[in-house]
Write a protein that holds these residues in place. Structure first.
Motif, PDB file in Angstrom:
ATOM      1  N   LEU A   2       1.340  -1.427  -0.470  1.00  0.00           N
ATOM      2  CA  LEU A   2      -0.275   0.188  -0.036  1.00  0.00           C
ATOM      3  C   LEU A   2       1.139   1.172   0.004  1.00  0.00           C
ATOM      4  CD1 LEU A   2      -2.604  -1.026   3.070  1.00  0.00           C
ATOM      5  CD2 LEU A   2      -2.875  -0.725   0.705  1.00  0.00           C
ATOM      6  N   ASN A   3       0.166   1.971  -0.612  1.00  0.00           N
ATOM      7  CA  ASN A   3       1.672   3.441  -0.701  1.00  0.00           C
ATOM      8  C   ASN A   3       2.775   3.831  -1.197  1.00  0.00           C
ATOM      9  OD1 ASN A   3      -1.507   4.634   0.137  1.00  0.00           O
ATOM     10  ND2 ASN A   3      -0.551   4.524   2.036  1.00  0.00           N
ATOM     11  N   GLY A   4       2.846   2.744  -2.029  1.00  0.00           N
ATOM     12  CA  GLY A   4       4.377   2.081  -2.141  1.00  0.00           C
ATOM     13  C   GLY A   4       5.499   1.117  -1.241  1.00  0.00           C
ATOM     14  N   HIS A   5       4.324   1.018  -0.102  1.00  0.00           N
ATOM     15  CA  HIS A   5       5.453   0.529   0.830  1.00  0.00           C
ATOM     16  C   HIS A   5       5.067  -1.125   1.021  1.00  0.00           C
ATOM     17  CE1 HIS A   5       7.417   3.720   2.467  1.00  0.00           C
ATOM     18  NE2 HIS A   5       6.373   5.156   2.011  1.00  0.00           N
ATOM     19  N   TYR A   6       6.060  -1.738   2.380  1.00  0.00           N
ATOM     20  CA  TYR A   6       4.957  -2.970   2.418  1.00  0.00           C
ATOM     21  C   TYR A   6       3.862  -3.301   4.114  1.00  0.00           C
ATOM     22  CZ  TYR A   6       7.702  -4.607  -1.911  1.00  0.00           C
ATOM     23  OH  TYR A   6       8.718  -4.533  -2.349  1.00  0.00           O
TER      24      TYR A   6
ATOM     25  N   GLY B  21     -10.276   1.358  -5.390  1.00  0.00           N
ATOM     26  CA  GLY B  21      -9.839   2.855  -6.586  1.00  0.00           C
ATOM     27  C   GLY B  21      -8.632   2.961  -5.093  1.00  0.00           C
ATOM     28  N   SER B  22      -9.159   4.340  -4.929  1.00  0.00           N
ATOM     29  CA  SER B  22      -8.378   4.917  -3.938  1.00  0.00           C
ATOM     30  C   SER B  22      -8.806   4.721  -2.289  1.00  0.00           C
ATOM     31  CB  SER B  22      -8.896   7.143  -3.540  1.00  0.00           C
ATOM     32  OG  SER B  22      -9.852   6.911  -3.483  1.00  0.00           O
ATOM     33  N   ARG B  23      -9.647   3.922  -2.302  1.00  0.00           N
ATOM     34  CA  ARG B  23     -10.411   3.675  -1.078  1.00  0.00           C
ATOM     35  C   ARG B  23      -9.952   2.516  -0.363  1.00  0.00           C
ATOM     36  NH1 ARG B  23     -16.599   4.183   0.440  1.00  0.00           N
ATOM     37  NH2 ARG B  23     -16.132   4.559   2.206  1.00  0.00           N
TER      38      ARG B  23
ATOM     39  N   LEU C 255     -10.273   2.590   6.003  1.00  0.00           N
ATOM     40  CA  LEU C 255      -9.459   1.644   6.803  1.00  0.00           C
ATOM     41  C   LEU C 255      -8.458   3.571   5.825  1.00  0.00           C
ATOM     42  CD1 LEU C 255      -6.929   0.566   7.865  1.00  0.00           C
ATOM     43  CD2 LEU C 255      -6.322  -1.119   5.727  1.00  0.00           C
ATOM     44  N   ARG C 256      -7.640   4.198   6.803  1.00  0.00           N
ATOM     45  CA  ARG C 256      -7.601   4.967   7.051  1.00  0.00           C
ATOM     46  C   ARG C 256      -6.379   5.292   5.868  1.00  0.00           C
ATOM     47  NH1 ARG C 256      -4.935   8.147  11.602  1.00  0.00           N
ATOM     48  NH2 ARG C 256      -2.909   7.221  11.167  1.00  0.00           N
ATOM     49  N   PHE C 257      -6.344   6.277   5.271  1.00  0.00           N
ATOM     50  CA  PHE C 257      -5.396   6.445   3.642  1.00  0.00           C
ATOM     51  C   PHE C 257      -4.343   6.227   4.051  1.00  0.00           C
ATOM     52  CE2 PHE C 257      -2.030   7.926   0.794  1.00  0.00           C
ATOM     53  CZ  PHE C 257      -2.583   7.950  -0.544  1.00  0.00           C
ATOM     54  N   ASP C 258      -3.586   6.228   4.976  1.00  0.00           N
ATOM     55  CA  ASP C 258      -2.007   5.763   4.809  1.00  0.00           C
ATOM     56  C   ASP C 258      -2.412   4.171   5.736  1.00  0.00           C
ATOM     57  OD1 ASP C 258      -3.427   5.913   7.790  1.00  0.00           O
ATOM     58  OD2 ASP C 258      -1.907   7.394   8.941  1.00  0.00           O
ATOM     59  N   GLY C 259      -3.470   3.943   6.257  1.00  0.00           N
ATOM     60  CA  GLY C 259      -3.122   2.236   6.565  1.00  0.00           C
ATOM     61  C   GLY C 259      -2.984   1.818   7.713  1.00  0.00           C
TER      62      GLY C 259
END
Length: 380
Positions: free
Chosen positions: A132-136, A204-206, A223-227
């Motif tokens: 997610l967001n370029g991270h594991y 999508g973005s959610r 789940l908040r965007f930052d996970g």
């Protein structure tokens, strides 16, 4: 393609075609269950409960990582006869494969339970990897949170969902200091719902996180965007007495929820199995092929994996994914009736990793191409 049967060689043509490449040796066209999962010294790993798989999106060659519930994994990792001490529990063992069949140990997610998040004797169960967001990200059950995160100090069943982050699917993993989903009360005192078995998906973005078990039911929540934090209102998608181990995937315009279930009273050696429902959105409701809601008091569920009296029982808590060619598969744990316990005196069940093909027939998942390990035949 030949049928897949435990105890005989299994044909995996899709894997061989998908994963063969000039730069490395093509995998064998056949395999046997249980999967060959090996430790660093070459010995077989004896446990992989609640398996979860992540394909590394950054790897040039198709590469998958397998994560298992915290457990002993070798019968040699115990005190010598007559000595005092405990089994060595691997805090979420991680294995790597380039063919989805042979898996090799790369390390544990944690050296010990994350301090400040988990109590000293807490289990770390049901790992859920995600990119997610370029991270594991690695989500996991904390069976007993540190008192700082509990509404009732001194309890040992105030479970929660934790998360750690890394720049590689092998780690090192840095745990967040707070739970993603905190303990949820079921009653006064130390009466808590079971906040187990995380699953995270993106639409999508959610982002959405699923969690829960027999003690309270299975829920989905934004789940908040930052996970790092669940937010908004949770919605029940699996009834309390029936489902755990939610696995959710998207296929053909539908979201499918796979839930593992037991018959409530006789334990995982008798009735553990996997059923599915589907919905148009990650928020559900998830209905079976008869239109029955998995969250209803008289819960629905279309059978996917179940035992039929052969070698493997207690099959379930599965992960579902496509290979490099787009063929779908499931890895799940099963108990060998010939050796059901890792350690019978310590009540440690021996749960091994099994692999079977998933085909989509009339919009529904069918496991095994005709006969996976311990499973009855399904129309194909």
């Amino acid at each position: 393609m030949g049928s897949l049967r435990t105890g005989s060689l299994r044909y995996v043509g899709a894997l061989a075609c998908a994963l063969a490449a000039p730069a490395w040796a093509a995998p064998a066209a056949t395999y046997r269950n249980p999967l060959p999962v090996h430790l660093a010294n070459g010995e077989p790993a004896q446990n992989c409960a609640d398996p979860a798989v992540l394909r590394d999106p950054r790897a040039k060659t198709p590469t998958w990582y397998l994560y298992c519930t915290s457990d002993p994994v070798s019968k040699k990792e115990r005190p010598l006869d007559g000595e005092k001490g405990d089994w060595h529990f691997h805090m979420i063992a991680i294995y790597r494969s380039t063919d989805l069949v042979a898996w090799n140990y790369v390390g544990d997610a944690f050296v010990d339970r994350p301090a400040g998040l988990a109590a000293p004797t807490s289990g770390l169960w049901a790992p859920e990897p995600a990119f997610l967001n370029g991270h594991y990200y690695l989500y996991f059950t904390v069976t007993d949170v540190a008192d700082a995160h509990s509404p009732e100090a001194g309890c040992d069943k105030d479970s929660a969902i934790g998360v750690a982050m890394a720049d590689s699917p092998a780690g090192p993993w840095v745990p967040a200091s707070k739970p993603v989903v905190p303990p949820r009360r079921a009653g006064p005192g130390c009466d808590f719902q079971w906040t187990f078995d995380p699953k995270v998906v993106e639409d999508g973005s959610r982002k959405w996180i699923y969690y829960g078990s027999y003690g309270g039911g299975v829920y989905v929540q934004p789940l908040r965007f930052d996970g790092l934090q669940a937010e908004g209102t949770p919605r029940k998608v699996g009834t309390a007495w029936r489902y755990e181990g939610a696995e959710v995937v998207r296929h053909g315009g539908w979201w499918y929820l796979f839930g593992s279930t037991t018959d409530c009273c006789n334990g995982p050696l008798t009735g553990y199995a996997v059923y599915a429902g589907r919905a148009r959105t990650p928020a559900g409701p998830f209905l079976d092929r008869m239109g029955q809601d998995l969250a209803a008091p008289r819960a629905g569920g279309t059978p996917v994996l179940f035992q039929n009296g052969n070698r493997w029982v207690g099959v379930g808590h599965n992960t579902v994914f496509p290979d490099a060619a787009g063929q779908w598969w499931t890895i799940y744990h099963g108990i060998d009736v010939n050796e059901p316990f890792f350690s019978a005196p310590d009540k440690l069940t021996r749960r091994l990793a099994l692999l079977d093909r998933i085909d989509w027939v009339d919009g529904w998942p069918v496991a095994g191409g005709g006969g996976p390990g311990g499973i009855k035949k399904r129309p194909g």
